[in-house]
Design an enzyme around this catalytic site. Sequence first.
Site, mmCIF file in Angstrom:
data_model
loop_
_atom_site.group_PDB
_atom_site.id
_atom_site.type_symbol
_atom_site.label_atom_id
_atom_site.label_comp_id
_atom_site.label_asym_id
_atom_site.label_seq_id
_atom_site.Cartn_x
_atom_site.Cartn_y
_atom_site.Cartn_z
ATOM 1 N N VAL A 53 5.019 70.487 23.952
ATOM 2 C CA VAL A 53 5.645 71.870 23.369
ATOM 3 C C VAL A 53 6.979 72.275 23.881
ATOM 4 O O VAL A 53 7.551 72.997 23.262
ATOM 5 C CB VAL A 53 4.788 72.802 24.316
ATOM 6 C CG1 VAL A 53 4.576 74.273 23.522
ATOM 7 C CG2 VAL A 53 3.041 72.462 24.145
ATOM 8 N N LEU A 72 18.054 67.217 29.958
ATOM 9 C CA LEU A 72 17.807 66.069 29.569
ATOM 10 C C LEU A 72 16.619 65.864 28.719
ATOM 11 O O LEU A 72 15.615 66.592 29.057
ATOM 12 C CB LEU A 72 17.541 65.118 30.697
ATOM 13 C CG LEU A 72 18.957 64.616 31.243
ATOM 14 C CD1 LEU A 72 18.507 64.043 32.946
ATOM 15 C CD2 LEU A 72 19.860 63.875 30.588
ATOM 16 N N VAL A 94 2.374 73.123 18.832
ATOM 17 C CA VAL A 94 1.055 72.531 19.079
ATOM 18 C C VAL A 94 0.001 73.454 19.186
ATOM 19 O O VAL A 94 -0.224 74.374 20.004
ATOM 20 C CB VAL A 94 1.186 71.562 20.214
ATOM 21 C CG1 VAL A 94 0.001 71.125 20.749
ATOM 22 C CG2 VAL A 94 2.577 70.554 20.518
ATOM 23 N N LEU A 111 21.814 56.468 35.538
ATOM 24 C CA LEU A 111 22.304 58.170 35.418
ATOM 25 C C LEU A 111 23.785 58.163 35.586
ATOM 26 O O LEU A 111 24.245 58.472 36.635
ATOM 27 C CB LEU A 111 21.423 58.850 36.515
ATOM 28 C CG LEU A 111 19.866 58.822 36.658
ATOM 29 C CD1 LEU A 111 19.339 59.879 37.731
ATOM 30 C CD2 LEU A 111 19.285 59.074 35.448
ATOM 31 N N ILE A 122 25.658 61.435 37.094
ATOM 32 C CA ILE A 122 25.380 61.581 38.441
ATOM 33 C C ILE A 122 25.941 60.485 39.307
ATOM 34 O O ILE A 122 26.511 60.733 40.463
ATOM 35 C CB ILE A 122 23.616 61.788 38.570
ATOM 36 C CG1 ILE A 122 23.244 62.676 37.666
ATOM 37 C CG2 ILE A 122 23.502 62.173 39.966
ATOM 38 C CD1 ILE A 122 23.627 64.266 37.689
#
Length: 594
Positions: free
Chosen positions: A51, A421, A25, A476, A479
């Site tokens: 980015v 993630l 970028v 999730l 988790i």
Amino acid sequence: MARMTAARAAVEILKREGVTDAFGVPGAAINPFYAALKASGGIAHTLARHVEGASHMAEGYTRTHPGNIGVCIGTSGPAGTDMITGLYSATGDSIPILCVTGQAPTAVIHKEDFQAVDIASIAKPVTKMAVTVLEAAQVPGVFQQAFHLMRSARPGPVLIDLPIDVQLTEIEFDPETYEPLPVYKPAATRPQIEKAITLLNESERPLIVAGGGIINADAAELLVEFAELTGTPVVPTLMGWGLLPDDHELNAGMVGLQTSHRYGNATFLESDFVLGIGNRWANRHTGKLDVYTAGRKFVHVDIEPTQIGKIFAPDYGIASDAKAALALFVEVAKELKAEGKLPDRTAWAASAQERKATLQRRTHFDDIPIKPQRVYEEMNKAFGPETRYVSTIGLSQIAGAQMLHVYRPRHWINCGQAGPLGWTVPAALGVAKADPEASVVALSGDYDFQFMLEELAVGAQHKIPYVHVLVNNSYLGLIRQAQRAFDIDFQVNLEFENINAPELGVYGVDHVRVAEGLGCKAIRVTDPAELGAAFEQAKKLAAEYRVPVVVEAILERVTNISMSTTNDIGNVVEFEEIATEPGHAPTSIKTLKV
């Protein structure tokens, strides 16, 4: 001698080091570098939406073909800090990527100038080198050293930070006579390999644990040859998955607490000797070390000397590049075989295949909402051996590793040590950019998918097609499963009733509409009988429109995937019923033997 800006010299070096693609970028402090990119030509640039996404694209690009080095570019300040996660991911998995950042002018770096941060100090713990170049004349040497370091010994990433005035300064530089520095890789000696093979030959039930270092060294063929010469079953690590085909008669399956096979763990626990090559004894592979090491000897071959003995002390260690070591292993094994001095491992290898045929997990369920196991069964049917799978972390990745099949190196591209993630979408774009004609299939849970889904627009803009399998339970999931140990189900529930999509019920985010809004195609599946057709349609849409295609499978809300709850590879809990008849696991590597 030619005169050019330091930025132009850097770009010319990239080209002579083999770089053909970059991801990034632009911004004010890196614009001189971008100007040099445009003026020089020869390097295709993919504009990311974030980015961090560019850094993950670079990693996916590197990991697709031997010799690739992905390059990510950003401006000063937050662009560099955004890429720290990508650098951490790359260093954890020994992946070379080059991060180039802009910086405030040298005179004001330490005066709290706009977007001026000491990115080199921030990046040092997660790179092989991180440096802010303060003298323009040093730019060529720094870039030359960067490529030398990325390729030498244990591979890894480098960050080069370029103040804007340094980029703009003219220097003397002759691109035509530039030469990359020689790459250094430690190599095993003949006596070392002979000692290791002696220990192997003294055992009765040996295994080879084959890690990602063998893939990095492009030594898969040598590994297979050595295993076949000695008749030794192979346990690929998650990072080494694909080194030999899943259906190879010496593939014993994966071992571990989560991404493992029932038969892999069972065979490992029967072994008495382990030769680890290019692996790091990751904790989710070993679990409790007293269980993992009890009753067996270990030889460890690794390119990084300090890696040997880091987790536990092997009986013998060899600091060597995997390819150099395996070449000698093959050479010595051939000689011993010709002399009739290799033990017959036929019965031991056959016992591993017997476990493979009897210890299987069930994948065939007709439930609605869909059980996740069925998704992977249908993926096995729809996507062939040429498929390059990309995934990061979560129950989706763990279940995928337990149930999918991989047949070639670099066809399971997984973030192993860091597991951030959001990694999957940009990494898949990097893989598809590196291999435009490949069948690239990404695998995500809903939360991983939502972290960096804006990068789907990059695929739409730059015509980078791939298929993204999204398993959605609005949780999730990993988790939530881990919270069982605390008897809670807290702050892991993603469900809500979307006022704009009441047809979703409690599944919340309308991923189909979001994907389409980003210029991609998407299909939602609620019936397991429709998964196969959806995957076929996705492949056709990706080929026709040259964009990412999302296939969302609406899953049951709660599924507990097989894993150990006691950190013990001998005590993996099978939360779901196991396969007891062939129809329970129709795409298993071997037909279930009952």
